[in-house]
Design an enzyme around this catalytic site. Sequence first.
Site, PDB file in Angstrom:
ATOM      1  N   LYS A 186      34.637  31.994  45.192  1.00  0.00           N
ATOM      2  CA  LYS A 186      33.211  32.494  45.126  1.00  0.00           C
ATOM      3  C   LYS A 186      32.343  31.007  45.569  1.00  0.00           C
ATOM      4  O   LYS A 186      33.036  30.005  45.303  1.00  0.00           O
ATOM      5  CB  LYS A 186      32.505  32.842  43.674  1.00  0.00           C
ATOM      6  CG  LYS A 186      31.358  33.725  44.049  1.00  0.00           C
ATOM      7  CD  LYS A 186      31.756  35.114  44.805  1.00  0.00           C
ATOM      8  CE  LYS A 186      30.839  36.035  44.326  1.00  0.00           C
ATOM      9  NZ  LYS A 186      31.528  37.488  44.205  1.00  0.00           N
TER      10      LYS A 186
HETATM   11  N1  GLU Z   1      30.736  39.184  47.315  1.00  0.00           N
HETATM   12  C1  GLU Z   1      31.717  40.734  47.196  1.00  0.00           C
HETATM   13  C2  GLU Z   1      32.376  40.921  45.504  1.00  0.00           C
HETATM   14  O1  GLU Z   1      31.772  40.161  44.717  1.00  0.00           O
HETATM   15  C3  GLU Z   1      32.557  40.610  48.274  1.00  0.00           C
HETATM   16  C4  GLU Z   1      33.711  39.691  48.357  1.00  0.00           C
HETATM   17  C5  GLU Z   1      34.605  39.801  49.692  1.00  0.00           C
HETATM   18  O2  GLU Z   1      34.311  40.859  50.296  1.00  0.00           O
HETATM   19  O3  GLU Z   1      35.385  38.915  50.089  1.00  0.00           O
HETATM   20  O4  GLU Z   1      33.178  41.420  45.574  1.00  0.00           O
END
Ligand code: GLU
Length: 419
Positions: free
Chosen positions: A107
Amino acid sequence: MTVYSGPVFDMAVKQFEVIANYLSIPEDARTRLLMPKRAVTVSCPIHRDDGTTAVFEGYRVQHHLTLGPTKGGTRFATSVDLGEVAALAIWMSWKCALVGLPYGGAKGGVCVDPASLSKRELEALSRRYMQEMIPFVGPHTDVMAPDMGTNEQVMAWFMDTYSMYQGKTVTEIVTGKPVSAGGTLGRREATGRGVAHMTRRVMNDRGINVNHATAVVQGFGNVGSIAALELHNMGVKVIAVSDHTGALYRAAGLDIPELALHAATHGSIAGYSNELALDPKEIFTLPCDVIVPAAMERVIDATVAANLRCRIIAEGANGPTTPEADLVLTQRQDEIFLIPDILCNSGGVIVSYFEWVQDLQQLFWEEEEVVQREYRILDRAFDRMVARARQDKVFNRTAAMAIGVKRVQGAKNTRGLFP
Ligand code: GLU
């Protein structure tokens, strides 16, 4: 001692401890599983429109690289700090492992209110953040995606910035891009669609008629608005929604397509209607069949959990329910069915995986294929979670996380410890 701190990180640790105890993971294996592999902090300077220079702090945490590249969104929000990003990266790991994607979790984020930036400033910040991250990311190292406060346009700027430095177009460096820039059909809708699909599964299993069912949706961004639309299209009455500007309630059901259009045009639900306004504090106490928390972490604490009047919680957000609230939910006599975040909102990363695969192959799929494959993966993970929860008589979150943690642990054990 660790550099990670804060309430969200503490929550990820507490949740992991519950799972580690349930799985009897030896003490010495716990730190190896839990602590992130890498964390990067960068300063992102940009020129403001008024000629001054502003510097924003950005982060990227890569939790583990055992199963393949790391994967996860980039958040632009004022809540962003290293601890929050690390927790979200850890949750991405359990999520990817639960649904069987060849990824570890990651993240990233920038501590900024994106609404306070002009479009030019937002582009400058997005490009500078990606440029600072170039040494640490790559299509086979770490693949970014959207999260709170970012969108397809930001992903297109990320992709363009990375590509300009490589001297070639590298669409597979990020997912959640516009279809016109190497994105996949069905990615923008994927998370909300998955939330609604999982909700329908539970309603069917529990004998709740979707055409007589009611829903409350907290958060009306990409996840909340699409989940509301999908539920509405299934025949569910969405009686209340809220976002950071307020809440709306209509017992006969809100006109969700109209409201979604309003929010897309004006950036929020503000100004849609005065008559339908509701005190946002009441959103979690409304009687309904399903409540969809689709905004921030830790909104359902022990007190909120004790006062919920729903039959299903469909977690569209990451980490909306605290471990203390989980305890309350497990003790409630009325057995609210929890669809935990790492399953419920995993449609987003599942379709991100499809986007990455399509970009690597330069072979693009029809939307129908994307949606069918998404639902198939979700259904399989749902079945596994329910079977595990029944067999071991544990809470759904425990079952889902245990499947994810076990898969990561298995891969680490099989690969061994280098050198
Ligand atoms: N931000 C989204 C999540 O928390 C998507 C992450 C992604 O598609 O890599 O799952």
